[in-house]
Structure formats: C-alpha cells, structure tokens
Design a protein around this motif. Structure first.
Motif, short mmCIF file in Angstrom:
data_model
loop_
_atom_site.label_atom_id
_atom_site.label_comp_id
_atom_site.label_asym_id
_atom_site.label_seq_id
_atom_site.Cartn_x
_atom_site.Cartn_y
_atom_site.Cartn_z
N ARG A 210 0.88 -1.17 0.00
CA ARG A 210 0.00 0.00 0.00
C ARG A 210 0.91 1.22 0.00
O ARG A 210 1.27 1.76 1.04
N ILE A 211 1.29 1.64 -1.20
CA ILE A 211 2.32 2.68 -1.34
C ILE A 211 1.70 4.06 -1.42
O ILE A 211 0.75 4.27 -2.18
N VAL A 212 2.22 4.99 -0.66
CA VAL A 212 1.82 6.39 -0.82
C VAL A 212 2.93 7.08 -1.59
O VAL A 212 4.07 7.16 -1.12
N SER A 213 2.64 7.53 -2.80
CA SER A 213 3.67 8.19 -3.61
C SER A 213 3.09 9.44 -4.23
O SER A 213 1.88 9.67 -4.18
N VAL A 214 3.96 10.28 -4.78
CA VAL A 214 3.48 11.48 -5.47
C VAL A 214 4.03 11.49 -6.89
O VAL A 214 4.96 10.74 -7.21
N LYS A 215 3.44 12.32 -7.74
CA LYS A 215 3.91 12.45 -9.12
C LYS A 215 4.89 13.62 -9.20
O LYS A 215 4.79 14.57 -8.42
N ALA A 216 5.79 13.55 -10.17
CA ALA A 216 6.83 14.57 -10.28
C ALA A 216 6.27 15.97 -10.45
O ALA A 216 6.86 16.95 -10.01
N GLY A 217 5.08 16.08 -11.06
CA GLY A 217 4.51 17.41 -11.30
C GLY A 217 3.66 17.93 -10.16
O GLY A 217 3.17 19.06 -10.22
N ASP A 219 2.27 19.63 -6.82
CA ASP A 219 2.66 20.85 -6.11
C ASP A 219 3.34 20.51 -4.78
O ASP A 219 2.90 19.62 -4.05
N GLN A 220 4.44 21.22 -4.48
CA GLN A 220 5.21 20.90 -3.28
C GLN A 220 4.40 21.05 -2.00
O GLN A 220 4.64 20.34 -1.02
N GLU A 221 3.41 21.93 -2.00
CA GLU A 221 2.61 22.14 -0.80
C GLU A 221 1.77 20.89 -0.50
O GLU A 221 1.63 20.50 0.66
N ASP A 222 1.23 20.26 -1.55
CA ASP A 222 0.45 19.05 -1.36
C ASP A 222 1.34 17.91 -0.87
O ASP A 222 0.94 17.11 -0.02
N VAL A 223 2.55 17.82 -1.43
CA VAL A 223 3.49 16.78 -1.01
C VAL A 223 3.82 16.96 0.47
O VAL A 223 3.83 16.00 1.25
N ALA A 224 4.07 18.19 0.86
CA ALA A 224 4.42 18.47 2.26
C ALA A 224 3.28 18.05 3.19
O ALA A 224 3.51 17.49 4.27
N GLN A 225 2.05 18.32 2.77
CA GLN A 225 0.90 17.96 3.60
C GLN A 225 0.85 16.45 3.82
O GLN A 225 0.60 15.97 4.94
N ILE A 226 1.10 15.68 2.78
CA ILE A 226 1.06 14.21 2.89
C ILE A 226 2.16 13.73 3.84
O ILE A 226 1.92 12.92 4.74
N VAL A 227 3.39 14.23 3.64
CA VAL A 227 4.50 13.78 4.50
C VAL A 227 4.23 14.16 5.96
O VAL A 227 4.48 13.37 6.87
N ALA A 228 3.66 15.36 6.17
CA ALA A 228 3.34 15.78 7.54
C ALA A 228 2.26 14.89 8.14
O ALA A 228 2.37 14.47 9.29
#
Lengths: 454, 454
Positions: A210-217, A219-228
C-alpha cells in the motif's frame, strides 16, 4: 540563537588561525569534526584568503557536503564554486546529491551550466539535467535520485547487504523501494522491519504494497501535507507509469513548509518577509510599489468622499466616523481573508456553497454585534440617537460587505489558478475603505434630516 | 486532497461492510494493511457501532498505533479512549509512545488521568507523569523517552545487536546515543555509520562527540530552527547536568513549524486561523472581541477628529483625505510589523540599534516616496498646490510614524517576554489611524490659510 552565532564566530577564528599558522592537518581534522551544517556555515564565512587554502586541503567528499548544506537563497553559492577551477567544481557537483547540484546549477547563467555539465560524466550529467527541467515548487524539483532500491524475491540478508553497500550514497536509508523488471514501484520496506526480522525471511513478507507516492509534477505544498500527515521520513516520486524517479526526504519538506508559511505571511502583509537582511534602500524599494498601487486605489475613495462634500458641509460630525467605519470594516475583512486563505491552504473540504453561506452568516453576526456596540457608544456620547442609528447601521453593512470581500477574493483567485496568498490584507482593507465610505455616506444621506438640528 | 478524502471514505465503507457481515479476520487484515495515519483516520471516522466491534478485534499494539496517530487538536481522542473499559484504555496508553500518551492524558480532567495512571505499571506511569509536567511549547513537552542508548566501549556488532533488539520500541532509529555511567550524553552514532563499518570496529571510532542537543525547557520554536538548519532526523534533550531525558523526532518538528506559522499568521490577521471548521456562530464569537477592542481604540480617533470640527467646517475637502492617509500609513505599518515579527522569529542578528536605524531609514524613504506621489496627484487633481503640500507632508510624517510603530511594538513585546505575533496587523492599523489623524489635522491647521480660498 545568539549563542550559536557566537560559537560559529569562534570556530571560524580558530580554523583561520590554524590555516594562518600552517597547521594543515589540524585544520582538516577540526573542520571534518563539524556537523555538515556547521561546515557549510564556516566555509561560507571564512575570509576569502583562507577559503582559497581550505578548498585545496579538503577532499571532494567534504566539499560536496559543504555545498549540499549551503542555502542557495542565503549564500552566493555560485561565486563560492567559481573560486575553484572548473574541473574541481565539476567533481564537487558530481559528488553532491543530484537534487542539490541541480539547485546550484539553476542559480547559474546557462553558459556556465553547460561548462560544468560537460566536465561531469555523461550519465550523471544527464540525471542532473533532468532534475533542472522540473518546474520550481513541484515534487520533481525537490527529489533526490540517490535512493535504495531492490528487485523483488530477495531475502532479508540479501537486502541488508545491498543497503550496507549503498548506504553512503543514498540521501535517506529509512526505506528501501522494491521495483519490478520495468522499474515500476511495487512495494516499500522499512529499514526498521529489515533490522527486526531474521536474515532468511523473504522480504515479500515485510514489504508494504500500500504505497503512498506522489507524481513529479505535484505541487510541493500538497506533497508536504502528505509527508506531515503520514509522519514519513521520505516519500517516493513516480512518473505517470508508476516508474520510480526519486525520493523526497523530510528535511526538504521542512524547508517547503517554512517557505510556504513565509509566502502566506508575506501575502497577508503585502511585503516579502523572506528578505529580512536587506539594506534600508532595498527594503524600501520593495515596499513602495505595493503602497503606491494601494494609494491609487485609495484615491478613488478620496474622490468618492469629496463628491459628498455638500453632506460634510451640512454635518461636519460625519467626518469623525470615517476612519472608525473604514478601519473596523477593514479589520473584519482581514480576518475573513486570513481564514479563507488558510482554509484553501490546508485543502479543507471545499463544499463551496456551504462554506460561502457559513461565512455570510458569520459576517452578519459580527456586523450586527459591532453595529450595536457603535450605536450605543455614539448615541450616549453624542446624545444623538439618530446619528447612532446611522453610524451603527452603516457599520453593520460595511462589515458584512468587507467580510464577504475578504472571503470571496482569495477563493476566486484560487479558482482561476493563482496562489490565494497574493490577496493581501492591505489590499482588502483599501478596497473595503471604498465600499465602506460608499455605504456610510449613502446611509448618512438617508438619515441626515433626523440627526442634524434643523 | 479531494482524492485522499474519497479514498478514505471508500476504505471506511469497505471496513464497515466487513464488520457488518461478520468477516472479522478479513477486517483485521485489511485494517492492519493500512498506514498508521490511515488507520487513525479510519478508526476515528468509523460509525460508533462498528468501532465498538473494532476495538474488541484489534490488538493493543495496533490500537496504540491508532492513538499515536490521532491529532489531539482535531479529534475528541478522550471520548474514543473512553469507549473502551479503563483497563483496556490503560493498556493502550502503556503501549503508546510516552510523549503521545502524555499529550492524550493532558486532554483529560485530572480525576480521569489519575484513574488511568493507577492502572499502568508504576515505572511507565512515572515516565508519563514527568512528561505531563513539562510546559506546553517546550522541548520537554515534545520529547519521546523511547530512544536507542548504549554505553561507551562497545563494538559495532554489539551496538547493532542492541539496535535490533530495541528497534521496535524506539520512536527513531536513526541515531544511537552514547551515555557514560552517570547517564550523561557523551556522543552520538548514526545508524548509517553503523551499517557501513565492519562489525569489529570500536564504536568510539564512529562516535560524534560534537553533540547538538537542547534543554527540556527550551522553546519549541528554537528547537525547530536547529533541526531545520542541521537537517536532523531527531535531536536529544538533556537536563542541566547533560543527562539524556529523551529525543524529539522530526515528525514532531514538522508539526511545530506548522503550528508556529499558523500562530504568526493568526496574529497578523487578529483571528485564530487554526479553527477553520467552526460553526458560523463560534467563528463570529471568536472574531468579535478583537473587533470590539479595536473599535474602542478607533473611538479615540473619532473623538480626535470631532475635536477638529471647526477645521472641517472651514475646509470640508479635508474629510476626503482622512481614509487615504490613515489607510496608507496603516499599510506601511503592517509591512514594518510583518518584517519585524519575521526577523524576531528566525532569530536574525539582533544588533539592536543597527536594526532600528535601518528601519527608520527605510520608513523615511517609503514616506517621502509616497508623500511626493500624493502631493503630485492632489496638486494636479484639485489644482491646489498648497493642499497638495499639506496632504503630502502629512502622509510622509504619518507613514514614518506608523512604520516605526510597526517595527517597535513587536520588538518591545518580545523584549518583555511575550510572543511578538500577538501584535496584530489590525492593532497597528487602528493605532496608526490615531497618530495619522493627529498628524494630518495638525499639518492642515498650519496650512489652512494657504489652501482655503478667501
């Protein structure tokens, strides 16, 4: 903080002394005993004549750690690299984490980038070149290409051998990624699980699919929210075919969260607060355009007031409440604006109409409460009930309108695809000055016969 | 974000169906395949009748992970725990990381805390009790007591055996702390170094003795700054005798940075933006006190203007520029405020007087540039040079004063020991309304003979 600064200056002095007295071995030893962040600080702050000795003494590996830890926004990192011959600079770029090397090269003119890349082995130059091409503020621009990856069907001991071999290169060793024959990401193994299971276990038993990953394109703000949210130490970045491109480590996420917060804060104040060490002249030059733009908007309010000149002549007391009404409505608008920007930033449930109605109702409650307060104060103070009614009513309406504007403007800016943080508090207050004055004088005109003694 | 929410709802439905149809084993398996963050989200959102089945099926360990990952600010975590018998709740608290258990207990009434702690083995209850006693927003309140620690004089293989044994309990396995016989922190070993060196090496060879640590009473904002600068995955917390008390992990630092940013942003807007899902009534009730307080301050400005009633009667045109001058000065003050708050937050070099002079010079430049613009516009528009001079001069002076107030107020608040973020933008603009009006009418009085015909 002050202690840290003092300690830094002491270290710099100590290291300069060692270089000055030719104690090269002691210098190298002391320098390498520092934390990477301290190395970077010290290196950038060394007097130039000592730095030119330092880079001759230090290894490529150590200098790569120095440049990995310099902040491109704070230090003129390009000049520091150019103090060395291009061949040496290229070797350091090659030793750095590819994402940091790409960040550094993005600060250079294109001609210089080409020179450095031509001096780096083709494969590694291509990795950096790809990273440079990702848009700023996307997942791609943050990711590191040095990660731990293994194929499927291995056992714990085999994976651990690979981890040990690659641990020095990888930017994060917390997770090992499992790839199939097409380089597609099929699973994640945590180092913690590897360490706590027996050597002969098939890693498929401890692989999370069950992998949580992001796409290269993304937005960094959305990525940060997931990691947080997930408390991850790193997150994988994939392309549209689920092929692993890189990983983003939590230290970069920490920087993103800080950067986004500064952006929102700057927006609200209509001034870029990230450059706090500007000279007074530069600082002033950056503030003036906003102020003049808002001044022009404010002139329309002045024009509007002067068109009510007859009214002011008849009842000069009206002048007394202009700043009270514009000021209070501006404050209410700023509150609504800040709440709306925050709501958009955290991606709160955007149930559109519900949000909108909710804010209107809140604005009406705030408007009535404030209007009644003003009515009471004015009626008692000026012993003039009808003047109190006029000012109180105008206040209520002005607040409702300012509140609505404060809510709607960032929402609309977001919908048309811009960062809602650009809707600044000063813009809202200046705009609401206009609507508040219009409401105030219109109401006053209706009531004037009642509060001006015939 | 929307995708995530949808996915969450699907998972909840799926798991509810499994419970509804009595497929207990399948439920447990599906639930445990989720990430810890997802488990927590799903558990909190399950319909109550299914949750009461769920906690009977799930192990203490899994429920501890659920409660470790619930956000005390977002979920009524105490009620969730009380859905179970106290004995079960106590077992879960005991399995949780001590720092999270302490956070949870801090949400409870004292009587309930005593009940739970009495059901937890004495040693572990004492650890939690100590954590509860640290002040909010200090390093002590953030630290976890589950860390990896070894004595000196070991070899790599011995330390690795200890790491493997303790890895499941420790909140972070990135660093192993070296303690002497008095439990004093003497060094740090990174797991990366342990993995990349041979088994028979003495760990003293790879132990860093240049330790960056914080004290339990340190402010969380300072701790976050250090972790962000150094790119640490965790940082040790010691007492005044350098004895190791716990470690703070980077995931908690991410939360701190976000929390502090929200605080600063809320301060600037004079509204708490962390509660964005309030009902309209609650939302309004929270905004009103600030607005009314500022309204009372604004009343002094209204009183001041009304004391210049004669002046307004003689030259009603003066009313037209009140909101222009108060508005623009307020904007300049907000900019200066935001820069000062940020400068304090990042602990920028506090060379006091230099900063102060620098801000005064910037304010003067901004004031003159804006004043000259206003003079030009007014002189041309109203064909009245002396009116332009009066308004322009007043604008320049009002901006310089507002700018200075915007700078000084947060600096003074910081010096007397409060969070400078409480100095809100609306407070500055309302205060500067008063000074601006005073300046404006004083200047107008001086010049009135020159711009009023007759």
């Amino acid at each position: 903080m002050a202690d840290q600064l003092e300690q830094l200056n002491e270290t710099i002095e100590l290291l300069s002394d060692l270089l000055h007295s030719g104690q090269d071995t002691e210098f190298i030893e002391s320098f390498e005993s520092l934390h990477d962040f301290e190395m970077a600080q010290v290196y950038a702050e060394l007097p130039a004549q000592f730095r030119s000795v330092a880079w001759r003494l230090l290894s490529d590996d150590v200098l790569a750690r120095v440049f990995d830890n310099l902040d491109v926004d704070e230090v003129d990192i390009v000049t520091l690299l150019q103090e060395m011959p291009p061949q040496r600079g290229a070797r350091i770029l090659q030793e750095m984490y590819a994402d940091n090397a790409a960040d550094l090269l993005q600060e250079m003119p294109a001609r210089l980038v080409a020179t450095y890349l031509s001096l780096i082995p083709k494969d590694e130059a291509n990795v950096i070149r790809k990273l440079i091409n990702y848009d700023d503020q996307t997942a791609g621009s943050l990711m590191s290409t040095e990660y731990l990856a293994v194929e499927e069907d291995l056992h714990v001991d085999e994976v651990m051998r690979l981890v040990k071999k690659q641990a020095l290169e990888a930017e994060s060793i917390s997770y090992v990624y499992v790839l199939d024959s097409q380089d597609q990401l099929t699973g994640v193994i945590s180092l913690r699980d590897l360490l706590t299971h027996s050597d002969d276990l098939a890693v498929s038993e401890i692989t999370k699919d069950r992998i949580v990953s992001v796409k290269a394109g993304d937005d960094q703000e959305d990525v940060a929210q997931i990691v947080a949210d997930y408390n991850f130490l790193s997150i994988p970045v994939t392309d549209d075919n689920n092929r692993l491109l890189g990983v983003i480590t939590v230290d970069d996420i920490v920087d993103v969260i800080d950067e986004e917060a500064v952006e929102d804060y700057s927006g609200l104040a209509a001034v870029n607060v990230s450059q706090i060490n500007d000279t007074p002249w530069h600082s002033a030059v950056k503030r003036i355009p906003w102020l003049i733009a808002l001044l022009l908007l404010g002139m329309t309010t002045a024009t509007l007031i002067s068109s009510y000149d007859d009214l002011v002549r008849r009842a000069s007391i009206l002048a007394a409440f202009i700043s009270l009404i514009t000021g209070t409505a501006g404050n209410a608008g700023t509150q609504a604006l800040a709440l709306a920007v925050r709501r958009i930033a955290v991606g709160s449930e955007q149930t559109g109409w519900k949000d909108f109605l909710s804010e209107i109702v809140a604005g009406i409650i705030v408007g009535i409460a404030t209007g009644v307060s003003v009515f009471t104060i004015v009626a008692v103070w000026k012993q003039n009930t009808m003047l109190g009614v006029a000012v109180g009513l105008a206040m209520t309406m002005a607040i409702i309108v300012a509140n609505l504007a404060g809510y709607l403007i960032p929402v609309v800016i977001d919908k048309i695809g811009f960062d809602p943080a650009v809707a600044s508090g000063p813009f809202i207050t200046t705009l609401s000055d206009l609507t508040s004055v219009l409401i105030y004088f219109s109401v006053a005109q209706l009531f004037i016969a009642h509060f001006v003694g015939g």
